[in-house]
Design an enzyme around this catalytic site. Structure first.
Site, short mmCIF file in Angstrom:
data_model
loop_
_atom_site.label_atom_id
_atom_site.label_comp_id
_atom_site.label_asym_id
_atom_site.label_seq_id
_atom_site.Cartn_x
_atom_site.Cartn_y
_atom_site.Cartn_z
N ASP A 120 0.79 -1.23 0.00
CA ASP A 120 0.00 0.00 0.00
C ASP A 120 0.82 1.28 0.00
O ASP A 120 0.33 2.35 0.37
CB ASP A 120 -0.99 0.00 1.17
CG ASP A 120 -2.20 -0.87 0.84
OD1 ASP A 120 -2.65 -0.84 -0.32
OD2 ASP A 120 -2.68 -1.59 1.73
N ASP A 179 -6.57 -5.06 -5.16
CA ASP A 179 -6.31 -3.69 -4.70
C ASP A 179 -4.93 -3.18 -5.14
O ASP A 179 -4.72 -1.99 -5.33
CB ASP A 179 -6.36 -3.59 -3.16
CG ASP A 179 -7.42 -4.43 -2.50
OD1 ASP A 179 -7.76 -5.51 -3.03
OD2 ASP A 179 -7.90 -4.03 -1.42
#
Ligand SMILES: *[C@@H]1O[C@H](CO)[C@@H](O)[C@H](O)[C@H]1NC(C)=O
Ligand SMILES: *[C@@H]1O[C@H](CO)[C@@H](O)[C@H](O)[C@H]1NC(C)=O
Ligand SMILES: *[C@@H]1O[C@H](CO)[C@@H](O)[C@H](O)[C@H]1NC(C)=O
Ligand SMILES: *[C@@H]1O[C@H](CO)[C@@H](O)[C@H](O)[C@H]1NC(C)=O
Ligand SMILES: *[C@@H]1O[C@H](CO)[C@@H](O)[C@H](O)[C@H]1NC(C)=O
Length: 399
Positions: A120, A179
């Site tokens: 991330d 993601d």
């Protein structure tokens, strides 16, 4: 000639007859809530991630995957002020938003030297990417982007052809989630700053591998694909936050549309555009008649109401607005644009909540973990960003 004219007037009718974007998107409550959240940040800084089911922000240490979204939202409000100016009706004059974005992002800086956020790094980098729009020579922001990109690139495994999303106890169990597509853009920003084209190669390899293994024939996606890091073979396809291994978690699908559309924007490779369109088609075909994006497209309808995910809605809206840019006919562009506006209208109707600290309610953070009916900092971020996009495209007027 005559039929051309008839077609043209039909198109104009279709456009002018369509529903306009929700006015709440441009409400003075947007800057007001963002400023209130900024003023309420704990000291030392912790960042809002989601709210309670009654709308109160919950704060997390900077070493959390969502830390970049709040500061990036302040930068988005700055963008809106640049687009619209400050008027009593839009409420944008209540702060120096660039200063707010900068001040809110400083607590993230130590993460550049290492953090626990796996893939991330792209989300963490958002405020610094925004900072370089405002001040391209800002060394602090440049260093942050290069540092986050380095951490992400170090997670690349050439045998698998992906960056590792999550760490696992067994290092040969190499887990990649849909993601992760959203974090690839960071590698292009770092390439621009360093000239290191290996970063771009890592991004395209990851996207190509994901294109091959993460998407079902009907354009839906798995949340997680597990690879064997030593052989590169697929071990398992499953869900983590969705309803079941065979279902389609709506936020993952939205990340996928947006991620592949971004990859097309950054590379011009048609395969990414085709993939983004396939994922978008599945998403749009599976929104139920009430227009509300459910947390998982295959989650049961009973007991009603099936929880929504306002963040999947706002992420998808941005992705569709981006896809609209790449259509060459007015009708095709209009389809994506109007789909985005419909999604925003429906989610605003359900989830705009003046008494909550977040802009929107009805987010689903993690349904299997019973974390839903909340506001989310990422849902709000993409809501504000979608409003800015609509203004920039002349599809909404500044108030
Ligand atoms: C540079 O960027 C950092 C991090 O975003 C910010 O804290 C700082 O205020 C910026 N400085 C200048 C002079 O633009
Ligand atoms: C380019 O980036 C890759 C991935 O981070 C790194 O391994 C390599 O050392 C970099 N090359 C240069 C010349 O810095
Ligand atoms: C990956 O493959 C290696 C070699 O066949 C094997 O030893 C290892 O257990 C596998 N890992 C997983 C998670 O399946
Ligand atoms: C809600 O969604 C439906 C179906 O997609 C659409 O026809 C309708 O216009 C939307 N409602 C609003 C207020 O935009
Ligand atoms: C939306 O949120 C409200 C308030 O928490 C809740 O009562 C309602 O059931 C939610 N609806 C959906 C579809 O999630």
């Amino acid at each position: 000639m005559h039929s051309h004219l008839a077609l043209l007037s039909l198109c104009i009718l279709a456009v002018s007859g369509a529903a306009p974007p929700p006015e709440q998107l441009f409400s003075p409550l947007v800057p007001k809530k963002v400023l209130a959240t900024f003023k309420a940040l704990p000291n030392p800084t912790k960042y809002p991630q989601y709210t309670t089911t009654t709308g109160t922000w919950q704060y997390f240490s900077p070493d959390t995957w969502t830390s970049g979204f709040f500061p990036a939202t302040a930068y988005e409000v700055n963008t809106r002020r640049k687009l619209c100016g400050a008027t009593p009706a839009n409420g944008l004059g209540i702060a120096d938003w660039l200063a707010v974005g900068r001040a809110a992002s400083t607590a993230e800086l130590p993460l550049v030297n290492g953090n626990g956020q796996g893939h991330d790094q792209g989300f963490l980098s958002f405020p610094f990417v925004e900072e370089l729009d405002a001040n391209p020579n800002n060394q602090t922001a440049q260093t942050a982007i290069k540092g986050f990109a380095r951490i992400l690139a170090d997670r690349f495994n050439p045998v698998v052809g992906c960056t590792r999303s999550w760490n696992t106890a067994d290092p040969t169990d190499f887990q990649v989630i849909i993601d992760n597509m959203m974090n690839l853009e960071l590698l292009f920003h770092a390439e621009t700053l360093t000239g290191n084209s290996t970063l771009r190669k890592i991004a395209t390899t990851h996207a190509d591998t994901t294109m091959k293994n993460h998407i079902r024939p009907d354009g839906s996606t798995w949340h997680v694909v597990e690879y064997n890091s030593t052989t590169g073979s697929v071990i398992k396809k499953r869900t983590a936050q969705g309803y079941s291994d065979d279902s389609t978690w709506s936020r993952g699908q939205a990340w996928g549309i947006y991620g592949f559309a971004n990859m097309f924007r950054l590379t011009g490779d048609q395969n990414y555009l085709i993939t983004a369109r396939r994922l978008a088609k599945y998403f749009l075909d599976n929104i139920p008649a009430d227009g509300i994006v459910p947390w998982d497209f295959n989650a049961p309808l009973v007991p009603a109401p099936r929880p929504a995910d306002s963040s999947a809605a706002t992420i998808a809206a941005n992705a569709l607005l981006l896809l609209a840019k790449y259509e060459t006919t007015a009708a095709a562009a209009e389809f994506y644009t109007q789909s985005a506006i419909d999604i925003l209208n429906n989610i605003t109707h359900l989830a705009w909540n003046p008494s909550w600290q977040s802009l929107l309610s009805n987010g689903t953070v993690n349904k299997p973990a019973n974390n839903y009916l909340t506001g989310t900092v990422y849902g709000d971020h993409y809501y504000v960003k979608a409003g800015n996009e609509l203004i920039m495209r002349g599809l909404a007027r500044c108030t």
